[in-house]
Design a protein around this motif. Structure first.
Motif, PDB file in Angstrom:
ATOM      1  N   ARG A 174      97.585  26.637  21.624  1.00 37.97           N
ATOM      2  CA  ARG A 174      98.500  25.870  20.768  1.00 37.97           C
ATOM      3  C   ARG A 174      97.941  25.893  19.359  1.00 37.97           C
ATOM      4  NH1 ARG A 174      97.104  21.690  24.276  1.00 37.97           N
ATOM      5  NH2 ARG A 174      99.308  21.325  24.651  1.00 37.97           N
ATOM      6  N   PRO A 175      98.736  25.596  18.344  1.00 35.05           N
ATOM      7  CA  PRO A 175      98.198  25.550  16.991  1.00 35.05           C
ATOM      8  C   PRO A 175      97.038  24.551  16.906  1.00 35.05           C
ATOM      9  CG  PRO A 175     100.590  25.498  16.943  1.00 35.05           C
ATOM     10  CD  PRO A 175     100.188  25.350  18.383  1.00 35.05           C
ATOM     11  N   THR A 176      95.972  24.975  16.247  1.00 39.97           N
ATOM     12  CA  THR A 176      94.795  24.110  16.098  1.00 39.97           C
ATOM     13  C   THR A 176      94.898  23.414  14.747  1.00 39.97           C
ATOM     14  OG1 THR A 176      93.502  25.643  17.455  1.00 39.97           O
ATOM     15  CG2 THR A 176      92.280  24.074  16.086  1.00 39.97           C
ATOM     16  N   PRO A 177      95.070  22.089  14.759  1.00 36.64           N
ATOM     17  CA  PRO A 177      95.262  21.373  13.503  1.00 36.64           C
ATOM     18  C   PRO A 177      93.976  21.284  12.681  1.00 36.64           C
ATOM     19  CG  PRO A 177      95.173  19.820  15.323  1.00 36.64           C
ATOM     20  CD  PRO A 177      95.130  21.204  15.917  1.00 36.64           C
ATOM     21  N   THR A 178      94.165  21.120  11.385  1.00 32.71           N
ATOM     22  CA  THR A 178      93.024  21.021  10.471  1.00 32.71           C
ATOM     23  C   THR A 178      92.899  19.637   9.851  1.00 32.71           C
ATOM     24  OG1 THR A 178      94.391  21.867   8.669  1.00 32.71           O
ATOM     25  CG2 THR A 178      93.053  23.476   9.884  1.00 32.71           C
ATOM     26  N   ASP A 179      93.557  18.648  10.434  1.00 29.83           N
ATOM     27  CA  ASP A 179      93.557  17.314   9.844  1.00 29.83           C
ATOM     28  C   ASP A 179      92.444  16.403  10.345  1.00 29.83           C
ATOM     29  OD1 ASP A 179      94.521  16.968  12.401  1.00 29.83           O
ATOM     30  OD2 ASP A 179      96.289  15.802  11.797  1.00 29.83           O
ATOM     31  N   GLY A 180      91.460  16.960  11.034  1.00 26.80           N
ATOM     32  CA  GLY A 180      90.357  16.147  11.528  1.00 26.80           C
ATOM     33  C   GLY A 180      89.322  17.005  12.215  1.00 26.80           C
ATOM     34  N   PRO A 181      88.277  16.357  12.716  1.00 26.04           N
ATOM     35  CA  PRO A 181      87.204  17.111  13.375  1.00 26.04           C
ATOM     36  C   PRO A 181      87.683  17.785  14.657  1.00 26.04           C
ATOM     37  CG  PRO A 181      86.806  14.749  13.555  1.00 26.04           C
ATOM     38  CD  PRO A 181      88.021  14.928  12.701  1.00 26.04           C
ATOM     39  N   LEU A 182      87.042  18.908  14.957  1.00 30.05           N
ATOM     40  CA  LEU A 182      87.294  19.656  16.185  1.00 30.05           C
ATOM     41  C   LEU A 182      86.051  19.570  17.054  1.00 30.05           C
ATOM     42  CD1 LEU A 182      88.946  22.783  14.535  1.00 30.05           C
ATOM     43  CD2 LEU A 182      90.092  20.784  15.536  1.00 30.05           C
ATOM     44  N   HIS A 183      86.250  19.677  18.362  1.00 25.51           N
ATOM     45  CA  HIS A 183      85.138  19.569  19.316  1.00 25.51           C
ATOM     46  C   HIS A 183      85.085  20.838  20.158  1.00 25.51           C
ATOM     47  CE1 HIS A 183      82.268  17.633  21.957  1.00 25.51           C
ATOM     48  NE2 HIS A 183      82.993  18.032  22.987  1.00 25.51           N
ATOM     49  N   LEU A 184      83.892  21.406  20.264  1.00 23.72           N
ATOM     50  CA  LEU A 184      83.682  22.597  21.079  1.00 23.72           C
ATOM     51  C   LEU A 184      82.801  22.249  22.270  1.00 23.72           C
ATOM     52  CD1 LEU A 184      83.256  23.777  17.803  1.00 23.72           C
ATOM     53  CD2 LEU A 184      83.818  25.749  19.174  1.00 23.72           C
ATOM     54  N   GLU A 185      83.115  22.843  23.405  1.00 24.10           N
ATOM     55  CA  GLU A 185      82.290  22.731  24.606  1.00 24.10           C
ATOM     56  C   GLU A 185      82.146  24.121  25.209  1.00 24.10           C
ATOM     57  OE1 GLU A 185      84.046  19.954  27.342  1.00 24.10           O
ATOM     58  OE2 GLU A 185      83.757  18.267  25.957  1.00 24.10           O
ATOM     59  N   ALA A 186      80.958  24.424  25.705  1.00 20.60           N
ATOM     60  CA  ALA A 186      80.735  25.715  26.355  1.00 20.60           C
ATOM     61  C   ALA A 186      79.770  25.531  27.515  1.00 20.60           C
ATOM     62  CB  ALA A 186      80.184  26.731  25.359  1.00 20.60           C
ATOM     63  N   TRP A 187      79.902  26.384  28.531  1.00 12.02           N
ATOM     64  CA  TRP A 187      79.055  26.306  29.710  1.00 12.02           C
ATOM     65  C   TRP A 187      78.947  27.687  30.332  1.00 12.02           C
ATOM     66  CZ3 TRP A 187      83.849  24.456  28.969  1.00 12.02           C
ATOM     67  CH2 TRP A 187      84.866  24.963  29.758  1.00 12.02           C
ATOM     68  N   VAL A 188      77.842  27.905  31.019  1.00 10.28           N
ATOM     69  CA  VAL A 188      77.571  29.192  31.676  1.00 10.28           C
ATOM     70  C   VAL A 188      78.298  29.232  33.010  1.00 10.28           C
ATOM     71  CG1 VAL A 188      75.748  30.615  32.709  1.00 10.28           C
ATOM     72  CG2 VAL A 188      75.351  29.436  30.528  1.00 10.28           C
ATOM     73  N   VAL A 189      78.975  30.355  33.267  1.00  5.40           N
ATOM     74  CA  VAL A 189      79.643  30.540  34.559  1.00  5.40           C
ATOM     75  C   VAL A 189      78.967  31.618  35.404  1.00  5.40           C
ATOM     76  CG1 VAL A 189      81.875  29.638  33.839  1.00  5.40           C
ATOM     77  CG2 VAL A 189      81.411  32.066  33.569  1.00  5.40           C
ATOM     78  N   GLU A 190      78.152  32.478  34.775  1.00  8.02           N
ATOM     79  CA  GLU A 190      77.449  33.530  35.515  1.00  8.02           C
ATOM     80  C   GLU A 190      76.318  34.072  34.654  1.00  8.02           C
ATOM     81  OE1 GLU A 190      78.498  37.846  37.572  1.00  8.02           O
ATOM     82  OE2 GLU A 190      80.117  36.532  36.951  1.00  8.02           O
ATOM     83  N   SER A 191      75.227  34.457  35.317  1.00  9.34           N
ATOM     84  CA  SER A 191      74.106  35.056  34.590  1.00  9.34           C
ATOM     85  C   SER A 191      73.300  35.922  35.536  1.00  9.34           C
ATOM     86  CB  SER A 191      73.207  33.954  34.010  1.00  9.34           C
ATOM     87  OG  SER A 191      72.076  34.519  33.390  1.00  9.34           O
ATOM     88  N   ASP A 192      72.879  37.082  35.020  1.00  6.45           N
ATOM     89  CA  ASP A 192      71.995  37.940  35.819  1.00  6.45           C
ATOM     90  C   ASP A 192      70.599  37.995  35.200  1.00  6.45           C
ATOM     91  OD1 ASP A 192      72.099  39.682  33.653  1.00  6.45           O
ATOM     92  OD2 ASP A 192      73.153  41.275  34.718  1.00  6.45           O
ATOM     93  N   GLY A 193      70.307  37.100  34.273  1.00  3.98           N
ATOM     94  CA  GLY A 193      69.007  37.073  33.615  1.00  3.98           C
ATOM     95  C   GLY A 193      68.974  37.817  32.300  1.00  3.98           C
TER      96      GLY A 193
END
Length: 155
Positions: A100-119
């Motif tokens: 959806r359009p990401t508004p610029t009228d305030g702070p944005l929050h990012l979250e990230a997490w690992v779903v797979e890793s081989d080292g």
């Protein structure tokens, strides 16, 4: 009281990356923090980040999610391997879904997490929220680079 240091300021204070480099005065200067199983960041857009009035540019969205997810991968490799510093990681591939359009009228929050890793290669999912609305989603693969790669020891 001193503000806490983010991953970028702690491990790469001289990094000049456009998205996450603390030393790039014209960059986005994302500040990523470990919070349990996730890495989170808050970032506030400015008018020059807009595609058109009130809506964030898609390239900026890509940069935010790319860099934030890359730091999530680097943190994961450091933590899971008991390293003193995160390895230099680069983006192998990533896909952004602009929900959806990401508004610029305030702070944005990012979250990230690992779903797979081989080292060495880490798959990360990330999301960008405006308030409680999910605006954008990312899935990326990030790889630790070896000596000889231009990004090796760039931090």
């Amino acid at each position: 009281m001193q503000e806490p240091r983010c991953l970028q300021e702690t491990y790469a204070p001289h990094n000049a990356c456009f998205g996450c480099g603390p030393s790039n005065e014209k960059g986005l200067r994302i500040r990523s923090f470990v919070q349990g199983d996730k890495v989170v960041a808050d970032w506030t857009p400015e008018p020059h980040h807009e595609a058109f009035p009130g809506v964030l540019n898609g390239g900026i969205i890509g940069s935010l999610l790319d860099c934030h997810c890359n730091w999530t991968a680097a943190w994961h490799l450091m933590d899971s391997q008991g390293l003193e510093r995160p390895p230099c990681t680069v983006t192998m591939e990533y896909t952004i879904k602009l929900r959806r359009p990401t508004p610029t009228d305030g702070p944005l929050h990012l979250e990230a997490w690992v779903v797979e890793s081989d080292g060495k290669v880490v798959t990360v999912e990330g999301q960008l929220f405006a308030g409680d609305k999910l605006c954008d989603h990312c899935v990326g693969k990030f790889v630790a680079v070896e000596p000889g790669h231009p990004a090796y020891h760039r931090w």
